[in-house]
Every structure is written in structure tokens, then in C-alpha cells.
Design an enzyme around this catalytic site. Structure first.
Site, PDB file in Angstrom:
ATOM      1  CE1 TYR A 125      47.486  38.316  42.019  1.00 17.99           C
ATOM      2  CE2 TYR A 125      48.651  40.029  43.361  1.00 17.99           C
ATOM      3  CZ  TYR A 125      47.699  39.940  41.911  1.00 17.99           C
ATOM      4  OH  TYR A 125      47.412  40.601  41.205  1.00 17.99           O
ATOM      5  CE  LYS A 153      48.469  38.582  38.433  1.00 12.60           C
ATOM      6  NZ  LYS A 153      47.668  38.705  37.378  1.00 12.60           N
TER       7      LYS A 153
HETATM    8  N1  LIG Z   1      42.554  45.045  41.307  1.00 15.53           N
HETATM    9  C1  LIG Z   1      43.673  45.063  41.564  1.00 15.53           C
HETATM   10  O1  LIG Z   1      44.224  45.700  42.450  1.00 15.53           O
HETATM   11  C2  LIG Z   1      44.855  44.268  40.585  1.00 15.53           C
HETATM   12  C3  LIG Z   1      46.033  45.025  40.700  1.00 15.53           C
HETATM   13  C4  LIG Z   1      47.140  44.526  40.096  1.00 15.53           C
HETATM   14  C5  LIG Z   1      46.838  43.595  39.192  1.00 15.53           C
HETATM   15  N2  LIG Z   1      45.906  42.792  38.912  1.00 15.53           N
HETATM   16  C6  LIG Z   1      45.277  41.810  38.097  1.00 15.53           C
HETATM   17  O2  LIG Z   1      44.517  42.357  37.217  1.00 15.53           O
HETATM   18  C7  LIG Z   1      43.741  41.186  36.680  1.00 15.53           C
HETATM   19  C8  LIG Z   1      42.153  41.513  36.697  1.00 15.53           C
HETATM   20  O3  LIG Z   1      41.752  41.386  38.209  1.00 15.53           O
HETATM   21  P1  LIG Z   1      40.629  42.555  38.378  1.00 15.53           P
HETATM   22  O4  LIG Z   1      40.870  43.362  39.624  1.00 15.53           O
HETATM   23  O5  LIG Z   1      39.812  42.763  37.369  1.00 15.53           O
HETATM   24  O6  LIG Z   1      39.929  41.505  39.336  1.00 15.53           O
HETATM   25  P2  LIG Z   1      38.441  40.839  39.021  1.00 15.53           P
HETATM   26  O7  LIG Z   1      37.445  42.203  39.315  1.00 15.53           O
HETATM   27  O8  LIG Z   1      37.866  40.029  40.254  1.00 15.53           O
HETATM   28  O9  LIG Z   1      38.091  40.208  37.761  1.00 15.53           O
HETATM   29  C9  LIG Z   1      38.831  38.914  37.673  1.00 15.53           C
HETATM   30  C10 LIG Z   1      38.263  38.405  36.353  1.00 15.53           C
HETATM   31  O10 LIG Z   1      38.772  37.065  36.158  1.00 15.53           O
HETATM   32  C11 LIG Z   1      37.804  36.182  36.000  1.00 15.53           C
HETATM   33  N3  LIG Z   1      38.305  34.774  36.288  1.00 15.53           N
HETATM   34  C12 LIG Z   1      38.551  34.402  37.452  1.00 15.53           C
HETATM   35  N4  LIG Z   1      38.818  33.185  37.881  1.00 15.53           N
HETATM   36  C13 LIG Z   1      38.322  32.515  36.494  1.00 15.53           C
HETATM   37  C14 LIG Z   1      38.674  31.265  36.143  1.00 15.53           C
HETATM   38  N5  LIG Z   1      38.948  30.306  36.836  1.00 15.53           N
HETATM   39  N6  LIG Z   1      38.383  31.023  34.673  1.00 15.53           N
HETATM   40  C15 LIG Z   1      37.959  32.271  33.960  1.00 15.53           C
HETATM   41  N7  LIG Z   1      37.905  33.613  34.494  1.00 15.53           N
HETATM   42  C16 LIG Z   1      38.162  33.667  35.729  1.00 15.53           C
HETATM   43  C17 LIG Z   1      36.659  36.721  36.696  1.00 15.53           C
HETATM   44  O11 LIG Z   1      35.314  36.356  36.299  1.00 15.53           O
HETATM   45  P3  LIG Z   1      34.285  34.848  36.799  1.00 15.53           P
HETATM   46  O12 LIG Z   1      34.558  35.166  38.409  1.00 15.53           O
HETATM   47  O13 LIG Z   1      33.386  35.275  36.197  1.00 15.53           O
HETATM   48  O14 LIG Z   1      35.266  33.509  36.139  1.00 15.53           O
HETATM   49  C18 LIG Z   1      36.748  38.228  36.342  1.00 15.53           C
HETATM   50  O15 LIG Z   1      36.238  38.320  35.343  1.00 15.53           O
HETATM   51  C19 LIG Z   1      44.049  40.070  37.552  1.00 15.53           C
HETATM   52  O16 LIG Z   1      45.172  39.179  36.802  1.00 15.53           O
HETATM   53  C20 LIG Z   1      44.814  40.637  38.627  1.00 15.53           C
HETATM   54  O17 LIG Z   1      45.786  39.820  39.271  1.00 15.53           O
HETATM   55  C21 LIG Z   1      44.689  43.476  39.830  1.00 15.53           C
END
Ligand SMILES: NC(=O)c1ccc[n+]([C@@H]2O[C@H](COP(=O)([O-])OP(=O)(O)OC[C@H]3O[C@@H](n4cnc5c(N)ncnc54)[C@H](OP(=O)(O)O)[C@@H]3O)[C@@H](O)[C@H]2O)c1
Length: 267
Positions: free
Chosen positions: A159, A163
Site C-alpha cells: 500500500y 502511494k
Molecule cells: N482514510 C485514510 O486514512 C486515508 C489516508 C490517506 C490517503 N487515503 C487515500 O484516499 C483515497 C480515498 O480513500 P477513503 O479514505 O475515502 O476510503 P473509502 O471511504 O473506502 O473510499 C474509497 C472509494 O474508492 C472506491 N473504490 C474502491 N475500489 C474501487 C474500484 N475497484 N473501482 C471503483 N471505485 C473503487 C470506493 O467505492 P466502491 O466501494 O463503491 O467502489 C469508495 O468510493 C484512497 O486512495 C486512500 O488510499 C486515505
């Protein structure tokens, strides 16, 4: 954030991937409030439809939802068609997921799917959107990086590596596209409350709400290389930045150990 300026710089429409949950959904809400028409993309059609209806009713904007698995190569053409239909000037690439745990226990297919979504698909979308935006003379791109992007991290090695790819992609594209009128930023938060932790099987402390991410990121677009939204993210980022890479890896590996300790009990 000045919503009128944001719309003038990057309107009339935005593409948000990962819009069915968490950070992507928060961006979609913020951009609808600023008057952007939207193309929303994720796999869960029901959640996308509900959000699309709510945003068009609340803000009078036009919202198209695209229920797609972005790890499938065929999704790129569907997105490209929607981008042309709506004259997209802003791209928020927030679809992504993480994994955690011992490298000896991980599911290989899941790890490769993560590379497909977090890296391959995001690169393809970014390259296509960049061409489209350069042709129209202006645009903005927000790519979701992470605090984990800046060093290797045990128990989330793959992961963190995805990133690092996103961070590097954003940094390079920013320099290349700036003279052509396209602004690019990496957003590198620490823990955020969203669907992420459950899918990654991490237990996060001190997470900020997803709605805290879009405003500071959009405010920094065109001004900075990387947005680090939230007090804890800033504190961690700037104190880690002074350390050698190996020390940063150790500290974040300790943090990851704490976030995955519950997995030991499961055996
Ligand atoms: N949360 C954290 O702590 C954090 C910190 C740093 C960076 N990030 C990054 O921020 C981004 C968003 O994460 P988040 O925290 O918002 O997580 P999240 O709430 O799990 O949202 C992830 C989104 O990605 C979509 N997704 C997942 N697999 C997919 C696929 N195969 N095709 C199309 N859509 C897909 C999901 O929708 P569906 O399931 O409906 O497809 C959901 O809308 C990610 O890149 C993550 O690595 C998160």
C-alpha cells in the site's frame, strides 16, 4: 477556499472517482456546493445514485453517476466519454484502497488489484485527463497520496508503495503541466475516518473526518505540490520530514503495528 474562483479556474464540471464514500464523497459535496456539474464514479451504483440525486436537488447542478470497477481496463474509455460530454476541468482521483498485515498472510490477488486501482488506473485517468485539460487550456488534478507515501512501511508495504507512486506521479505532472495551464496537487493526509480502515483492516486512532480534506486541498491547488490537511497530519509530516528515511520507516512501522495489533487476536 474561494468557491467562485475555484469554479472560474476549473469549472464547469469535475470528475470525482471514489465518490461513493469517504474522501471522494466529501469532495463531491464540496464541489457541488461550489456549483460544479459532476461525474461521480465508484462501483456501488446505489450509493452513487443517492448522492447524485441529493446533490442535484440541493445545489441545482447536473450529476452523472458512473458505476464502474476502475481496476478493469475497459473503465478508462467510459470515463473518457463522460469527460468529453461534461467538459471536465477538475479531476479528483480518490478511488483507492489499502491493505495491512503480515506479508506472509496477504492475499496476492488483492495486492495486485490494489496496484491496478491505486496506480495503473489512476495513471491512465491522469494521462488522459491531462491531455483533455491541456487541449482546453486549463484544468486541475487532485491525486490522493498519503502520509505513508514518503518511506517504506512494514505491514503495509505494498500500500505504501502504491502511494509513493501516486506522490511521484503528482509531483512530476505538476511541473510538466503548470506551464500549460493545468494545476496538479498530491493530497497526503494521515488517518481519515472513512470506509478505508475497515477495508484495510486497520484500527486508526486520531482520524479526522473525511469532510476536513477537500477545502484545504482545493485551496492549495495551484499553489503547492502537496496538501497535508489537518493539524495531526501537518504535525506528523513536518516532524517526520526532518528525519532520515530509515527513521521515518521505523516510526511509521511502529504506528502500523499498533493499527494492526488486533489482527494477532484473529490468528
Ligand atoms: N482514510 C485514510 O486514512 C486515508 C489516508 C490517506 C490517503 N487515503 C487515500 O484516499 C483515497 C480515498 O480513500 P477513503 O479514505 O475515502 O476510503 P473509502 O471511504 O473506502 O473510499 C474509497 C472509494 O474508492 C472506491 N473504490 C474502491 N475500489 C474501487 C474500484 N475497484 N473501482 C471503483 N471505485 C473503487 C470506493 O467505492 P466502491 O466501494 O463503491 O467502489 C469508495 O468510493 C484512497 O486512495 C486512500 O488510499 C486515505
Amino acid at each position: 477556499m474561494n468557491a467562485k474562483k475555484l469554479y472560474a479556474d476549473y469549472g464547469p464540471a469535475a470528475l470525482v472517482t471514489g465518490a461513493s464514500d469517504g474522501i471522494g464523497e466529501a469532495f463531491a459535496r464540496e464541489l457541488a456546493e461550489a456549483g460544479f456539474d459532476l461525474v461521480l464514479c465508484a462501483r456501488r451504483a446505489d450509493r452513487l445514485e443517492r448522492l447524485a440525486n441529493a446533490l442535484s436537488n440541493e445545489h441545482g447542478v447536473s450529476v452523472e453517476s458512473l458505476a464502474l470497477d476502475l481496476s478493469e481496463p475497459s473503465s478508462a474509455d467510459m470515463i473518457a466519454a463522460a469527460v468529453q460530454r461534461k467538459d471536465v476541468g477538475l479531476f479528483v482521483g480518490a478511488a483507492g484502497f489499502g491493505t495491512s498485515g503480515s506479508v506472509l498472510d496477504i492475499d496476492e490477488a488483492d495486492e495486485l488489484a490494489m496496484i491496478d486501482l491505486n496506480c495503473r488506473a489512476l495513471a491512465q485517468q491522469s494521462l488522459r485527463l491531462a491531455k483533455h485539460m491541456v487541449q482546453r487550456g486549463r484544468g486541475g488534478v487532485v491525486l490522493m497520496s498519503s502520509l505513508l507515501a514518503f518511506q517504506g512501511v512494514a505491514h503495509a508495504a505494498n500500500y505504501a508503495a502504491t502511494k509513493a507512486f501516486v506522490q511521484g506521479l503528482a509531483e512530476g505532472l505538476r511541473i510538466e503541466l503548470k506551464p500549460k495551464g493545468v494545476d496538479v496537487i498530491a493530497c497526503a493526509p494521515g488517518p481519515v475516518r472513512s470506509g478505508f480502515a475497515a477495508r484495510a483492516d486497520m484500527q486508526m486512532g486520531g482520524a479526522v473526518p473525511a469532510k476536513a480534506i477537500p477545502r484545504p486541498t482545493l485551496r492549495a491547488l495551484g499553489k503547492r505540490t502537496t496538501a497535508r490537511p489537518g493539524f495531526l497530519t501537518k504535525l506528523l509530516s513536518y516532524s517526520l520530514a526532518t528525519l532520515p528515511r530509515g527513521a521515518r520507516s521505523s516510526i511509521l512501522t511502529d504506528a502500523m503495528d499498533k493499527m494492526t495489533r488486533h489482527q494477532d487476536a484473529k490468528g
